[in-house]
Design a protein around this motif. Structure first.
Motif, short mmCIF file in Angstrom:
data_model
loop_
_atom_site.label_atom_id
_atom_site.label_comp_id
_atom_site.label_asym_id
_atom_site.label_seq_id
_atom_site.Cartn_x
_atom_site.Cartn_y
_atom_site.Cartn_z
N UNK A 1 37.87 66.11 50.81
CA UNK A 1 37.90 65.08 49.76
C UNK A 1 36.47 64.68 49.39
N UNK A 2 36.21 64.58 48.09
CA UNK A 2 34.86 64.22 47.66
C UNK A 2 34.63 62.73 47.57
N UNK A 3 35.71 61.95 47.57
CA UNK A 3 35.56 60.51 47.41
C UNK A 3 34.77 59.89 48.56
N UNK A 4 33.94 58.93 48.21
CA UNK A 4 33.03 58.33 49.18
C UNK A 4 33.77 57.76 50.40
N UNK A 5 34.95 57.20 50.18
CA UNK A 5 35.67 56.57 51.30
C UNK A 5 36.08 57.58 52.38
N UNK A 6 36.08 58.88 52.04
CA UNK A 6 36.47 59.89 53.04
C UNK A 6 35.27 60.55 53.71
N UNK A 7 34.07 60.12 53.36
CA UNK A 7 32.88 60.83 53.83
C UNK A 7 32.79 60.97 55.36
N UNK A 8 33.15 59.90 56.06
CA UNK A 8 33.02 59.98 57.52
C UNK A 8 34.02 61.00 58.08
N UNK B 1 22.84 64.53 49.64
CA UNK B 1 23.83 64.14 50.65
C UNK B 1 24.51 65.34 51.32
N UNK B 2 25.22 66.16 50.52
CA UNK B 2 26.07 67.20 51.12
C UNK B 2 25.27 68.24 51.90
N UNK B 3 24.16 68.68 51.33
CA UNK B 3 23.35 69.68 52.05
C UNK B 3 22.75 69.07 53.32
N UNK B 4 22.27 67.82 53.22
CA UNK B 4 21.67 67.16 54.38
C UNK B 4 22.71 66.97 55.49
#
Ligand code: GTP
Length: 208
Positions: free
Chosen positions: A66-73, A103-106
């Motif tokens: 999921x790309x949404x910020x709330x799912x990042x963790x 963000x994603x690459x890091x």
């Protein structure tokens, strides 16, 4: 072609709405959903391809995150054991490219496997008239991070087969595999050396 396919885990990463789910649906089922719904958490699909030049089949176990910020963790958990990561941005959305870079690459460097094969997909290339990230800029970033670059359109079915073929070939490339094996051997050697040194230190301590 060998009967038994090697399998490898692939994760697609990138901002919400860039087209990760549509790329996978196009690749696995050759379908396209204009009203594709946002992914909650993650979903899984698989596909076997024949890579003639290596006389091998490869089964991709593909995780759509999921790309949404709330799912990042949550997304971080899907990096584990992934052999291939495909970073996706939307060529009409500058922010989606910046987030891939910042963000994603890091995240991938921090949480991903050390020798992961990286693909960079500039999706929605059918909307070239609204281009906000040039191909040249994206290629240059891909070279910088050692990624395989491909422009794609899930809508028009462009570049998707090539994208997966490219990362699959890199994964099976004997030079790439040799590099991984050499690095693993070197790491093992260093661990043994470290262990020997600490053992010796312990012994030396006893004699004191
Ligand atoms: P999240 O699940 O929220 O992370 O989004 P996603 O990256 O999976 O995006 P998704 O595949 O759901 O696509 C979002 C929207 O973009 C949908 O409305 C698709 O129809 C559209 N879309 C996807 N790929 C393309 C493409 O190649 N061209 C065009 N024009 N639209 C696309």
């Amino acid at each position: 072609m060998s009967d038994k396919a090697n399998s490898c885990k692939v994760v697609l990463l990138g901002e919400s709405g860039v087209g990760k789910t549509c790329i996978i649906s196009r690749y696995v089922n050759n379908t396209y959903d204009e009203k594709s719904e946002t992914t909650n958490g993650a979903s899984y699909a698989s596909k076997v391809i024949d890579l003639e030049q290596y006389k091998q089949s490869l089964r991709f176990d593909i995780w759509d995150t999921a790309g949404q910020e709330k799912y990042r963790s949550l997304t971080k958990f899907f990096y584990k054991d992934a052999a291939i990561a495909i970073l996706v941005y939307d060529i009409t959305r500058r922010d989606s490219f910046e987030e891939v870079r910042k963000y994603w690459y890091e995240q991938l460097k921090t949480c991903g496997e050390k020798n992961i094969v990286i693909g960079l997909a500039g999706n929605k290339c059918d909307m070239f008239d609204k281009e906000a990230v040039t191909e040249e800029e994206a290629r240059s970033f891909a070279n910088e991070i050692g990624a395989q670059f491909q422009l794609t359109s899930a809508f028009k079915n462009l570049g998707i087969e090539d994208l997966f073929r490219m990362v699959g070939c890199k994964y099976l490339d004997p030079n790439f595999q040799d590099k991984i094996n050499d690095e693993t051997k070197e790491e093992k050697k260093n661990i043994t050396l470290e262990n020997n040194t600490s053992q010796k230190k312990k012994k030396d301590k006893k004699w004191c």
